[in-house]
Motif scaffolding. Structure first.
Motif, PDB file in Angstrom:
ATOM      1  N   PRO A 176    -103.697  47.645  31.231  1.00 16.05           N
ATOM      2  CA  PRO A 176    -103.476  48.648  32.324  1.00 16.05           C
ATOM      3  C   PRO A 176    -102.140  48.732  32.973  1.00 16.05           C
ATOM      4  O   PRO A 176    -101.470  47.666  32.971  1.00 16.05           O
ATOM      5  N   HIS A 199    -104.935  57.914  24.953  1.00  7.72           N
ATOM      6  CA  HIS A 199    -105.341  56.841  24.255  1.00  7.72           C
ATOM      7  C   HIS A 199    -106.700  56.095  24.892  1.00  7.72           C
ATOM      8  O   HIS A 199    -107.676  55.882  23.967  1.00  7.72           O
ATOM      9  N   VAL A 200    -106.781  55.951  26.012  1.00  6.12           N
ATOM     10  CA  VAL A 200    -107.621  54.975  26.624  1.00  6.12           C
ATOM     11  C   VAL A 200    -108.704  55.705  27.448  1.00  6.12           C
ATOM     12  O   VAL A 200    -109.442  55.001  28.212  1.00  6.12           O
ATOM     13  N   LEU A 203    -112.212  54.493  27.435  1.00  4.48           N
ATOM     14  CA  LEU A 203    -112.262  53.067  27.877  1.00  4.48           C
ATOM     15  C   LEU A 203    -112.165  53.263  29.477  1.00  4.48           C
ATOM     16  O   LEU A 203    -112.863  52.602  30.099  1.00  4.48           O
ATOM     17  N   PHE A 209    -111.148  49.913  31.615  1.00  3.50           N
ATOM     18  CA  PHE A 209    -109.718  49.607  31.578  1.00  3.50           C
ATOM     19  C   PHE A 209    -109.485  49.703  33.075  1.00  3.50           C
ATOM     20  O   PHE A 209    -109.872  48.902  33.777  1.00  3.50           O
ATOM     21  N   THR A 227    -110.334  57.157  21.595  1.00  2.00           N
ATOM     22  CA  THR A 227    -111.202  56.304  22.597  1.00  2.00           C
ATOM     23  C   THR A 227    -112.597  57.168  23.022  1.00  2.00           C
ATOM     24  O   THR A 227    -113.748  56.608  23.122  1.00  2.00           O
ATOM     25  N   SER A 284    -117.563  51.653  24.724  1.00  3.03           N
ATOM     26  CA  SER A 284    -116.301  51.272  25.126  1.00  3.03           C
ATOM     27  C   SER A 284    -116.031  49.677  25.319  1.00  3.03           C
ATOM     28  O   SER A 284    -115.240  49.217  25.160  1.00  3.03           O
ATOM     29  N   VAL A 288    -113.332  47.164  23.123  1.00  6.73           N
ATOM     30  CA  VAL A 288    -112.433  46.272  23.655  1.00  6.73           C
ATOM     31  C   VAL A 288    -112.642  45.041  23.198  1.00  6.73           C
ATOM     32  O   VAL A 288    -111.901  44.244  22.875  1.00  6.73           O
ATOM     33  N   THR A 313    -105.011  41.661  23.947  1.00  6.27           N
ATOM     34  CA  THR A 313    -104.994  42.948  24.264  1.00  6.27           C
ATOM     35  C   THR A 313    -106.150  43.276  25.419  1.00  6.27           C
ATOM     36  O   THR A 313    -107.132  42.455  25.577  1.00  6.27           O
ATOM     37  N   SER A 315    -107.286  46.555  25.716  1.00  5.78           N
ATOM     38  CA  SER A 315    -107.469  47.730  25.180  1.00  5.78           C
ATOM     39  C   SER A 315    -108.151  47.940  23.966  1.00  5.78           C
ATOM     40  O   SER A 315    -108.940  46.792  23.346  1.00  5.78           O
ATOM     41  N   HIS A 316    -108.074  49.026  23.242  1.00  2.80           N
ATOM     42  CA  HIS A 316    -108.643  49.324  21.785  1.00  2.80           C
ATOM     43  C   HIS A 316    -107.399  48.932  20.591  1.00  2.80           C
ATOM     44  O   HIS A 316    -107.764  49.095  19.485  1.00  2.80           O
ATOM     45  N   GLN A 317    -106.371  48.690  21.076  1.00  2.47           N
ATOM     46  CA  GLN A 317    -105.432  48.406  20.081  1.00  2.47           C
ATOM     47  C   GLN A 317    -104.926  46.945  20.104  1.00  2.47           C
ATOM     48  O   GLN A 317    -104.971  46.083  20.956  1.00  2.47           O
TER      49      GLN A 317
END
Ligand SMILES: Cc1ncc(COP(=O)(O)O)c(C=O)c1O
Length: 426
Positions: A176, A199-200, A203, A209, A227, A284, A288, A313, A315-317
């Motif tokens: 974040p 992207h997020v 989330l 997030f 996402t 979501s 993560v 991470t 996030s989703h990455q």
């Protein structure tokens, strides 16, 4: 080839692409798949229709049913993103950004944003929407270890530059943004604050997030197909009570950057919003969890995974380094992985200067999660990476095992009518 053969060839290539994804591990962080109900909404008569304006205030006849759809979608978006204003018309994240930039700035204004080298998006750059609006761009000092703007240096920069708009959010987005601190500074100098959640977005909406609209962003934009698991499109959102701002945001999209706006996708977004209200929190959360597990499993296999000290991470990455800066090792790794049935994208990492010869890969878990993979499966996924890249096994033998593994994950989850994730393919 005559014209009919060209058309047949195109249909054949579409099916071939579908089979490629069906039999592979799709790990591009910005991609997702449609649920059966969303697919039905997108493949409807609405595809050919027009509806300029807002529900009840149209420039075309024939919109009564569509008005019902868009009104329900706006209400649902306000609930899902917990905000007072939603425009669901934009046709992509970039289109949302163009509309929002038009609403919040005038040509010649100064804007601060994350540089593309540090993970910012091209629409935040002179070569993209920021340049199209004629804005004067200054980029934030960056903390490479934390993969976020350097809070003290960025605050000082905002104070001295006094931008009209402070833009936050990235394409490489592991953690974040320290938004509360930076939004306060931006507001002190009279700037508006915009957060690009392309992207997020899923989330954020799923509570996994940060909540930018509660942390100081005046406006949040996003894509509806990353996402957030809907069809291609975008959102423009705000929790401001200022109705003048709401009007400006609406007119930034129409007539600003859209005439007709892909009604079938708006209908698809609306169905996706309903599904998100039901399943978005668990989806979501699982995205993560899987990304964290993937980071840890890749590191255990011996890969250089960025941000280990921060848990890889939030996030989703997940981001991996495959060689020296500017060596092109990321490009080579992405090509080799595709031969082994794993679809990813090369990515610039801090220090890289060549977009076509970067040292890294950006990986995402939204689609693997959506087809039912969990944290234990991430170990299998990391093993395939190691076989293809570290153990130099023949790509064709890894690919065969990837296809067999993927055979158990062919259905879309987190939706009202789970069904084939890759329908209609022989
Ligand atoms: C931060 C950011 N903003 C905007 C976009 C553009 O979104 P779209 O592809 O929907 O235009 C992207 C795309 O990946 C992105 O990463």
């Amino acid at each position: 080839m005559d014209n009919r053969q060209v058309a047949d060839k195109i249909i054949e290539a579409i099916d071939s692409s579908g089979r490629h994804y069906r039999d592979s591990l799709p790990m591009i962080a910005s991609e997702n798949i449609l649920s059966p109900l969303v697919r039905r909404a997108c493949d409807s008569d609405l595809h050919g229709r027009y509806a300029e304006g807002l529900p009840g205030k149209r420039y075309y006849q024939g919109c009564d049913d569509f008005d019902t759809i868009e009104e329900m979608g706006i209400s649902s978006a306000k609930r899902v993103f917990n905000c007072r204003f939603a425009n669901i018309q934009s046709t992509s994240g970039t289109n949302s950004n163009m509309g929002a930039l038009k609403s919040l700035t005038k040509p010649g204004d100064k804007i601060t944003a994350v540089s593309t080298a540090d993970g910012g998006h091209i629409s935040h750059a002179r070569m993209g929407a920021v340049g199209v609006r004629g804005l004067d761009l200054v980029t934030y000092p960056w903390d490479e270890d934390r993969m976020e703007p350097d809070i003290d240096a960025a605050s000082e920069m905002i104070r001295s530059e006094e931008p009209a708009l402070a833009l936050f959010g990235q394409s490489v987005f592991l953690f974040p943004t320290p938004l509360e601190e930076l939004a306060d500074v931006a507001h002190e100098v009279g700037a508006k604050v915009m957060y690009d959640a392309a992207h997020v977005l899923g989330l954020v909406a799923g509570g996994q997030f940060q909540d930018p609209l509660k942390e100081g962003a005046d406006v949040m934009t996003g894509s509806s197909h990353k996402t957030f698991p809907g069809p291609q499109g975008g959102f423009v959102l705000s929790d401001s009570e200022d109705e003048k701002l709401h009007r400006r945001l609406n007119s930034g999209i129409f007539p600003g950057v859209c005439s007709s706006y892909h009604l079938h996708h708006v209908a698809g977004k609306t169905v996706a919003l309903s599904e998100f209200e039901e399943f978005g929190e668990s989806y979501s959360r699982d995205i993560v969890k899987n990304a964290k597990a993937l980071g840890a499993s890749l590191a255990a296999e011996g890969f250089d995974v960025l941000a280990e000290e921060r848990g890889f991470t939030a996030s989703h990455q997940v981001v991996t380094r495959h060689g020296e800066i500017d060596s092109g090792a990321g490009r080579y790794a992405a090509a080799k992985l595709e031969e082994a049935g794993i679809i990813t994208n090369m990515n610039m990492l801090p220090g890289d200067t060549k977009a076509l010869a970067p040292s890294g890969l950006r990986l995402g878990t939204p689609e693997l999660t959506r087809v039912g993979m969990g944290v234990d499966d991430m170990q299998d996924v990391a093993r395939f990476f190691a076989r293809a890249l570290l153990e130099d096994e023949a790509p064709s033998s890894v690919k065969a095992d990837v296809a067999e593994f993927k055979g158990d994950f062919q259905s879309v989850h987190y939706c009202f009518e789970p069904g084939s994730a890759y329908p209609g393919l022989q």
